[in-house]
Design a protein around this motif. Structure first.
Motif, PDB file in Angstrom:
ATOM      1  N   THR A 120       0.839  -1.204   0.000  1.00 42.43           N
ATOM      2  CA  THR A 120       0.000   0.000   0.000  1.00 42.43           C
ATOM      3  C   THR A 120       0.871   1.250   0.000  1.00 42.43           C
ATOM      4  O   THR A 120       0.605   2.207  -0.736  1.00 42.43           O
ATOM      5  CB  THR A 120      -0.946   0.006   1.219  1.00 42.43           C
ATOM      6  N   LEU A 121       1.914   1.243   0.817  1.00 43.48           N
ATOM      7  CA  LEU A 121       2.836   2.379   0.850  1.00 43.48           C
ATOM      8  C   LEU A 121       3.537   2.554  -0.496  1.00 43.48           C
ATOM      9  O   LEU A 121       3.776   3.688  -0.938  1.00 43.48           O
ATOM     10  CB  LEU A 121       3.854   2.196   1.972  1.00 43.48           C
ATOM     11  N   ARG A 122       3.853   1.444  -1.159  1.00 37.95           N
ATOM     12  CA  ARG A 122       4.450   1.525  -2.499  1.00 37.95           C
ATOM     13  C   ARG A 122       3.509   2.243  -3.447  1.00 37.95           C
ATOM     14  O   ARG A 122       3.901   3.143  -4.190  1.00 37.95           O
ATOM     15  CB  ARG A 122       4.780   0.134  -3.038  1.00 37.95           C
ATOM     16  N   ALA A 123       2.235   1.859  -3.402  1.00 35.52           N
ATOM     17  CA  ALA A 123       1.245   2.473  -4.287  1.00 35.52           C
ATOM     18  C   ALA A 123       1.048   3.961  -3.972  1.00 35.52           C
ATOM     19  O   ALA A 123       0.926   4.786  -4.886  1.00 35.52           O
ATOM     20  CB  ALA A 123      -0.074   1.720  -4.192  1.00 35.52           C
ATOM     21  N   LEU A 124       1.031   4.299  -2.688  1.00 37.48           N
ATOM     22  CA  LEU A 124       0.901   5.705  -2.299  1.00 37.48           C
ATOM     23  C   LEU A 124       2.099   6.509  -2.792  1.00 37.48           C
ATOM     24  O   LEU A 124       1.958   7.650  -3.261  1.00 37.48           O
ATOM     25  CB  LEU A 124       0.769   5.824  -0.779  1.00 37.48           C
ATOM     26  N   GLY A 125       3.280   5.926  -2.678  1.00 35.21           N
ATOM     27  CA  GLY A 125       4.482   6.591  -3.175  1.00 35.21           C
ATOM     28  C   GLY A 125       4.433   6.793  -4.676  1.00 35.21           C
ATOM     29  O   GLY A 125       4.788   7.862  -5.184  1.00 35.21           O
ATOM     30  N   SER A 126       3.954   5.791  -5.389  1.00 38.34           N
ATOM     31  CA  SER A 126       3.854   5.900  -6.849  1.00 38.34           C
ATOM     32  C   SER A 126       2.879   7.005  -7.251  1.00 38.34           C
ATOM     33  O   SER A 126       3.150   7.779  -8.176  1.00 38.34           O
ATOM     34  CB  SER A 126       3.421   4.564  -7.444  1.00 38.34           C
ATOM     35  N   ALA A 127       1.750   7.082  -6.547  1.00 41.35           N
ATOM     36  CA  ALA A 127       0.769   8.124  -6.853  1.00 41.35           C
ATOM     37  C   ALA A 127       1.359   9.512  -6.573  1.00 41.35           C
ATOM     38  O   ALA A 127       1.174  10.451  -7.365  1.00 41.35           O
ATOM     39  CB  ALA A 127      -0.501   7.907  -6.043  1.00 41.35           C
ATOM     40  N   ALA A 128       2.065   9.643  -5.462  1.00 40.11           N
ATOM     41  CA  ALA A 128       2.689  10.927  -5.124  1.00 40.11           C
ATOM     42  C   ALA A 128       3.736  11.296  -6.173  1.00 40.11           C
ATOM     43  O   ALA A 128       3.803  12.451  -6.618  1.00 40.11           O
ATOM     44  CB  ALA A 128       3.316  10.853  -3.731  1.00 40.11           C
ATOM     45  N   PHE A 129       4.540  10.321  -6.590  1.00 40.02           N
ATOM     46  CA  PHE A 129       5.580  10.583  -7.587  1.00 40.02           C
ATOM     47  C   PHE A 129       4.948  11.062  -8.891  1.00 40.02           C
ATOM     48  O   PHE A 129       5.400  12.035  -9.489  1.00 40.02           O
ATOM     49  CB  PHE A 129       6.416   9.321  -7.825  1.00 40.02           C
ATOM     50  N   GLN A 130       3.906  10.373  -9.321  1.00 42.08           N
ATOM     51  CA  GLN A 130       3.233  10.754 -10.574  1.00 42.08           C
ATOM     52  C   GLN A 130       2.630  12.151 -10.495  1.00 42.08           C
ATOM     53  O   GLN A 130       2.510  12.839 -11.511  1.00 42.08           O
ATOM     54  CB  GLN A 130       2.177   9.727 -10.952  1.00 42.08           C
ATOM     55  N   ALA A 131       2.280  12.581  -9.275  1.00 43.06           N
ATOM     56  CA  ALA A 131       1.728  13.920  -9.074  1.00 43.06           C
ATOM     57  C   ALA A 131       2.828  14.973  -8.902  1.00 43.06           C
ATOM     58  O   ALA A 131       2.534  16.153  -8.718  1.00 43.06           O
ATOM     59  CB  ALA A 131       0.808  13.926  -7.854  1.00 43.06           C
ATOM     60  N   GLY A 132       4.092  14.539  -8.940  1.00 40.38           N
ATOM     61  CA  GLY A 132       5.201  15.458  -8.798  1.00 40.38           C
ATOM     62  C   GLY A 132       5.563  15.766  -7.352  1.00 40.38           C
ATOM     63  O   GLY A 132       6.369  16.653  -7.091  1.00 40.38           O
ATOM     64  N   SER A 151       9.104  14.431  -2.638  1.00 40.88           N
ATOM     65  CA  SER A 151       9.448  14.250  -1.237  1.00 40.88           C
ATOM     66  C   SER A 151       8.434  13.338  -0.538  1.00 40.88           C
ATOM     67  O   SER A 151       8.803  12.477   0.268  1.00 40.88           O
ATOM     68  CB  SER A 151       9.523  15.612  -0.536  1.00 40.88           C
ATOM     69  N   GLU A 152       7.175  13.523  -0.846  1.00 40.14           N
ATOM     70  CA  GLU A 152       6.129  12.666  -0.278  1.00 40.14           C
ATOM     71  C   GLU A 152       6.317  11.221  -0.743  1.00 40.14           C
ATOM     72  O   GLU A 152       6.187  10.279   0.053  1.00 40.14           O
ATOM     73  CB  GLU A 152       4.749  13.178  -0.681  1.00 40.14           C
ATOM     74  N   ALA A 153       6.620  11.042  -2.014  1.00 41.36           N
ATOM     75  CA  ALA A 153       6.866   9.704  -2.552  1.00 41.36           C
ATOM     76  C   ALA A 153       8.032   9.052  -1.815  1.00 41.36           C
ATOM     77  O   ALA A 153       7.951   7.892  -1.398  1.00 41.36           O
ATOM     78  CB  ALA A 153       7.150   9.778  -4.050  1.00 41.36           C
ATOM     79  N   GLU A 154       9.092   9.811  -1.634  1.00 46.33           N
ATOM     80  CA  GLU A 154      10.271   9.304  -0.923  1.00 46.33           C
ATOM     81  C   GLU A 154       9.899   8.859   0.489  1.00 46.33           C
ATOM     82  O   GLU A 154      10.333   7.796   0.954  1.00 46.33           O
ATOM     83  CB  GLU A 154      11.338  10.396  -0.877  1.00 46.33           C
ATOM     84  N   THR A 155       9.076   9.636   1.163  1.00 46.42           N
ATOM     85  CA  THR A 155       8.656   9.298   2.527  1.00 46.42           C
ATOM     86  C   THR A 155       7.869   7.987   2.548  1.00 46.42           C
ATOM     87  O   THR A 155       8.108   7.121   3.398  1.00 46.42           O
ATOM     88  CB  THR A 155       7.810  10.444   3.118  1.00 46.42           C
ATOM     89  N   HIS A 156       6.934   7.824   1.613  1.00 49.95           N
ATOM     90  CA  HIS A 156       6.147   6.582   1.551  1.00 49.95           C
ATOM     91  C   HIS A 156       7.055   5.381   1.278  1.00 49.95           C
ATOM     92  O   HIS A 156       6.925   4.331   1.917  1.00 49.95           O
ATOM     93  CB  HIS A 156       5.071   6.662   0.473  1.00 49.95           C
TER      94      HIS A 156
END
Length: 117
Positions: free
Chosen positions: A10-22, A25-30
């Protein structure tokens, strides 16, 4: 709230969504949280990522976090995570490409070419 913490997947998916949104830093945290969870829970460190076998989750997480580091111009951290991804999945092309991108960003073009060889 008594709900269980999110899974590493789930954290991987949240990170991917954050990364795609630019939101790098949030992606890195997830992805950092997911890595810590996988390591704590004793994830298998088998060498996957070649042929048709999927890479281990830790390889994916380190590879993703490498991309987030690179997007934030943190080339040294990107290289460190790329090397971790390669360690978990030596034949996985994406891990090798992250390594090459980090090396190129550090001005080490010969090393980048060798990473892709």
């Amino acid at each position: 709230d008594d709900s269980p913490p999110p899974s590493a997947e789930t954290l991987r998916a949240l990170g991917s969504a954050a990364f795609q949104a630019g939101a790098f830093s949030e992606a890195e945290t997830h992805w950092t949280s997911a890595i810590e969870m996988e390591q704590r829970d004793g994830a298998k460190t088998g060498k996957g990522g070649g042929g048709n076998s999927p890479p281990p989750l830790l390889a994916v997480l380190y590879s993703n976090r490498s991309a987030a580091h690179l997007a934030q111009s943190n080339s040294r951290a990107a290289l460190s995570d790329a090397l971790s991804a390669v360690g978990f999945a030596p034949r996985w092309a994406r891990a090798r490409s992250r390594q090459a991108a980090a090396l190129a960003a550090l001005g080490r073009t010969e090393g980048a070419a060798l990473a892709l060889a």
